[in-house]
Scaffold this motif. Structure first.
Motif, short mmCIF file in Angstrom:
data_model
loop_
_atom_site.label_atom_id
_atom_site.label_comp_id
_atom_site.label_asym_id
_atom_site.label_seq_id
_atom_site.Cartn_x
_atom_site.Cartn_y
_atom_site.Cartn_z
N GLU A 326 0.82 -1.22 -0.01
CA GLU A 326 0.02 0.07 0.13
C GLU A 326 0.91 1.17 0.06
OE1 GLU A 326 -1.88 -2.82 3.23
OE2 GLU A 326 0.07 -2.21 2.16
N ASP A 327 2.17 1.20 0.67
CA ASP A 327 2.97 2.16 0.69
C ASP A 327 3.88 2.65 -0.59
OD1 ASP A 327 2.03 2.79 3.21
OD2 ASP A 327 3.64 1.66 4.00
N ILE A 328 3.81 1.59 -1.71
CA ILE A 328 4.86 1.81 -2.72
C ILE A 328 4.21 3.04 -3.65
CG2 ILE A 328 5.41 0.71 -4.90
CD1 ILE A 328 5.35 -1.99 -3.78
N PRO A 329 3.05 3.41 -3.79
CA PRO A 329 2.77 4.73 -4.63
C PRO A 329 3.32 5.86 -3.72
CG PRO A 329 0.81 3.20 -4.49
CD PRO A 329 1.67 2.75 -3.58
N SER A 330 2.99 6.02 -2.58
CA SER A 330 3.52 7.12 -1.82
C SER A 330 5.14 7.26 -2.09
CB SER A 330 3.13 7.34 -0.56
OG SER A 330 3.47 6.20 0.37
N LEU A 331 5.82 6.21 -1.52
CA LEU A 331 7.30 6.14 -1.51
C LEU A 331 7.81 6.36 -2.92
CD1 LEU A 331 7.70 2.92 0.60
CD2 LEU A 331 8.52 5.24 1.16
N ALA A 332 7.30 6.03 -4.28
CA ALA A 332 7.65 6.22 -5.27
C ALA A 332 7.37 7.59 -5.64
CB ALA A 332 6.82 5.26 -6.49
N ASP A 333 6.37 8.36 -5.31
CA ASP A 333 6.27 9.93 -5.27
C ASP A 333 7.28 10.62 -4.77
OD1 ASP A 333 4.18 9.50 -7.14
OD2 ASP A 333 2.37 9.74 -5.54
N TYR A 334 7.60 9.98 -3.42
CA TYR A 334 8.45 10.93 -2.82
C TYR A 334 9.99 11.04 -3.26
CZ TYR A 334 12.28 11.67 0.61
OH TYR A 334 13.13 11.93 1.51
N PHE A 335 10.26 9.50 -3.82
CA PHE A 335 11.68 9.52 -4.46
C PHE A 335 11.45 10.14 -5.90
CE2 PHE A 335 11.95 5.48 -2.00
CZ PHE A 335 12.96 6.00 -0.97
N LEU A 336 10.72 10.06 -6.58
CA LEU A 336 10.60 10.92 -7.79
C LEU A 336 10.49 12.42 -7.66
CD1 LEU A 336 10.07 10.88 -10.96
CD2 LEU A 336 7.59 10.72 -10.58
N GLU A 337 9.82 12.81 -6.53
CA GLU A 337 10.09 14.23 -6.41
C GLU A 337 11.70 14.72 -5.99
OE1 GLU A 337 9.34 18.38 -5.82
OE2 GLU A 337 8.11 16.79 -7.14
N LYS A 338 11.87 13.77 -5.25
CA LYS A 338 13.32 14.19 -4.88
C LYS A 338 14.27 14.21 -5.92
CE LYS A 338 16.91 11.71 -2.16
NZ LYS A 338 17.05 10.50 -1.29
N TYR A 339 14.21 13.10 -7.06
CA TYR A 339 15.31 12.98 -7.84
C TYR A 339 14.77 13.90 -9.08
CZ TYR A 339 17.20 9.55 -5.16
OH TYR A 339 17.81 8.59 -4.40
N ARG A 340 13.63 14.42 -9.11
CA ARG A 340 13.31 15.27 -10.29
C ARG A 340 13.77 16.74 -9.76
NH1 ARG A 340 6.63 15.02 -10.63
NH2 ARG A 340 6.82 15.59 -8.68
N GLN A 341 13.94 17.11 -8.67
CA GLN A 341 14.69 18.44 -8.30
C GLN A 341 16.28 18.18 -8.36
OE1 GLN A 341 13.56 19.74 -4.35
NE2 GLN A 341 11.37 19.28 -4.61
N LYS A 342 16.46 17.21 -7.96
CA LYS A 342 18.15 16.86 -8.08
C LYS A 342 18.73 16.85 -9.53
CE LYS A 342 21.67 13.70 -6.62
NZ LYS A 342 22.18 12.25 -5.78
N TYR A 343 17.93 16.43 -10.45
CA TYR A 343 18.42 16.07 -11.69
C TYR A 343 17.75 17.33 -12.63
CZ TYR A 343 20.72 12.02 -9.81
OH TYR A 343 21.64 11.11 -9.07
N HIS A 344 16.73 18.23 -12.13
CA HIS A 344 16.12 19.13 -12.85
C HIS A 344 15.47 18.52 -14.23
CE1 HIS A 344 19.02 21.76 -10.65
NE2 HIS A 344 20.17 20.96 -11.20
N LYS A 345 14.57 17.66 -13.64
CA LYS A 345 13.53 17.18 -14.59
C LYS A 345 12.00 17.02 -14.09
CE LYS A 345 16.83 13.86 -16.91
NZ LYS A 345 17.36 12.54 -17.04
N PRO A 346 11.60 18.52 -14.02
CA PRO A 346 10.38 18.64 -13.12
C PRO A 346 9.24 18.05 -13.67
CG PRO A 346 11.32 20.65 -14.27
CD PRO A 346 12.15 19.73 -14.42
N GLU A 347 8.98 17.74 -15.09
CA GLU A 347 7.91 17.19 -15.73
C GLU A 347 7.74 15.72 -15.70
OE1 GLU A 347 5.93 19.37 -17.28
OE2 GLU A 347 7.70 21.09 -16.46
N LEU A 348 8.60 15.14 -15.17
CA LEU A 348 8.35 13.19 -15.12
C LEU A 348 7.42 13.09 -13.88
CD1 LEU A 348 12.34 12.42 -15.06
CD2 LEU A 348 10.56 12.50 -17.06
#
Length: 447
Positions: A326-348
């Motif tokens: 049940e926690d996989i979607p929220s964890l995936a969203d958390y990591f995606l937001e973290k790496y979108r900012q880190k690698y400057h890819k906000p549209e993913l």
């Protein structure tokens, strides 16, 4: 009067000044060293742990403007920015004193000095030095490397979080059990943040990353001269956590002879550095973690029974990621937001199809593997086109290119676990193995 445990350095080209200052200060401080040549300053400071420096302002004959002292003060500050420096001169112009204080001196002493004033100035400098060192230690150990969100939709995880809230306010020892990558570090840090010690150090000690020869020195510290490379006194990691929390990760890796010392430390709250007979009072809260079966280790005499019962006042089992889908979607969203900012890819973004793909994988590496998967996917994806690079994509390529029997065995076990969503009994039956045999192979491949 008991001497204060501090090392004072006096730098002056007048041997009489060095002698008289040393004789007086030795009454109050454990160690007092002298240098008659400032050119040896940098080397001396790099080899010794100094608490305060008394520095003359004039070293060259015919030059009595104090610039020598200001120069060497800056040299010291470049090497040890927080080290208190007391300047000494027979030429006490107010302008020079003001300039010295503005440039970082902690005090200014006129020759000939008053002994009581000299002691008071050095004693205050030592206290300042100790506070600076404690602040630096706290800043170093309190940096949070992970800021995972701790909201959960999993019933199993909710139960763990409720237990954490109840135990955090106490000083009870906590033992976190669970597979590698399940977030035991994050939970230990969360316990600390909920406790009354939250404004004190949180020290993480990964026993799995320390070689056996370094265990005792890193944990308990050592006295100068205790062994060949002990060039100065060293406070161990546990001592640096004074008034805070010590998180001993991979406690199952602690050698038997150090288990005895740790048990004594937990029971008596007293610590002795290597090569030192005196005991230091310790006020810390202990949290432990392991992925090993400690009950089995106790039965095999690899882990002390009395230590096991001492560390597991409260025992919490952290569920694997496959048991909290049940926690996989929220964890995936958390990591995606973290790496979108880190690698400057906000549209993913991750759509429902990709979430379904994430849920259909067994995640033998748990949250850590999910983290790496999302980071790798973000790095290799184009803008507006998020391509999820699942771990099995790499395994399929390995299956084609690599015919190594051991690696093929690891691949088949991973596939069986994925197929049966981590159910050990079904995976073992599919592979034609007993549960015990499958567990042995999973331990072998660290799955």
């Amino acid at each position: 009067m008991r001497k204060k445990e501090a090392h004072i350095l006096i730098v002056d080209d007048d041997e009489d000044i060095l002698f008289s200052a040393r004789i007086w200060l030795k009454k109050f401080f454990a160690e007092v060293s002298c240098l008659s040549q400032p050119k040896n300053l940098v080397k001396f400071l790099s080899e010794h742990q100094i608490d305060a420096v008394l520095l003359d302002m004039n070293f060259r004959k015919g030059f009595e403007n104090g610039q020598d002292g200001l120069y060497w003060m800056q040299e010291i500050k470049a090497l040890e920015p927080d080290l208190p420096i007391i300047l000494m001169t027979a030429y006490g112009e107010v302008e020079l004193a003001v300039e010295a204080l503005k440039n970082g001196a902690s005090d200014f002493i006129l020759k000939p000095w008053n002994n009581e004033k000299l002691y008071a100035s050095v004693n205050l400098a030592v206290d300042i030095s100790r506070k600076n060192k404690k602040l630096n230690q706290w800043e170093n150990v309190s940096i949070k490397t992970n800021q995972y969100q701790l909201e959960t939709q999993s019933g199993m995880m909710k139960e763990v979080m409720e237990q954490i809230e109840r135990v955090a306010a106490t000083d009870a020892n906590v033992l976190l059990l669970g597979e590698n990558g399940t977030g035991k570090y994050v939970l230990a840090e969360h316990i600390h943040e909920l406790s009354e010690r939250k404004n004190q150090p949180f020290v993480h000690i990964d026993l799995g990353s320390l070689s056996e020869s370094l265990f005792e020195a890193e944990l308990f510290g050592y006295k100068k001269g205790a062994f060949t490379d002990a060039h100065q006194d060293y406070a161990g990691k546990i001592e640096n956590a004074q008034n805070g929390t010590v998180f001993l990760d991979e406690i199952g890796n602690l050698p038997l002879h150090l288990q005895t010392k740790l048990l004594s430390l937990i029971q008596n709250r007293k610590l002795s550095r290597i090569g030192e007979s005196k005991e230091r009072m310790l006020d810390v809260r202990f949290i432990f973690a392991t992925n090993e079966n400690l009950r089995k280790a106790v039965s095999e005499n690899r882990f002390r029974k009395d230590l096991y019962y001492r560390i597991n006042t409260v025992e919490l089992q952290v569920p694997a990621l496959r048991d909290r889908q049940e926690d996989i979607p929220s964890l995936a969203d958390y990591f995606l937001e973290k790496y979108r900012q880190k690698y400057h890819k906000p549209e993913l973004f991750v759509n429902e199809i990709l979430i379904s793909e994430l849920k259909n994988y067994s995640w033998p590496g748990n949250i850590r593997e999910l983290d790496h998967c999302i980071e790798r996917s973000v790095i290799l994806s184009r803008e507006n086109d998020f391509r999820l690079l699942m771990p099995q994509d790499e395994e399929s390529e390995k299956a084609v290119l690599n015919l190594n029997l051991e690696e093929m065995e690891e691949l088949l076990i991973k596939k069986a676990l994925k197929k049966h969503r981590g159910n050990i009994s079904l995976a073992a039956e599919d592979l034609g193995l007993s549960r015990a045999a499958l567990y042995r192979r999973m331990e072998k491949f660290q799955l």
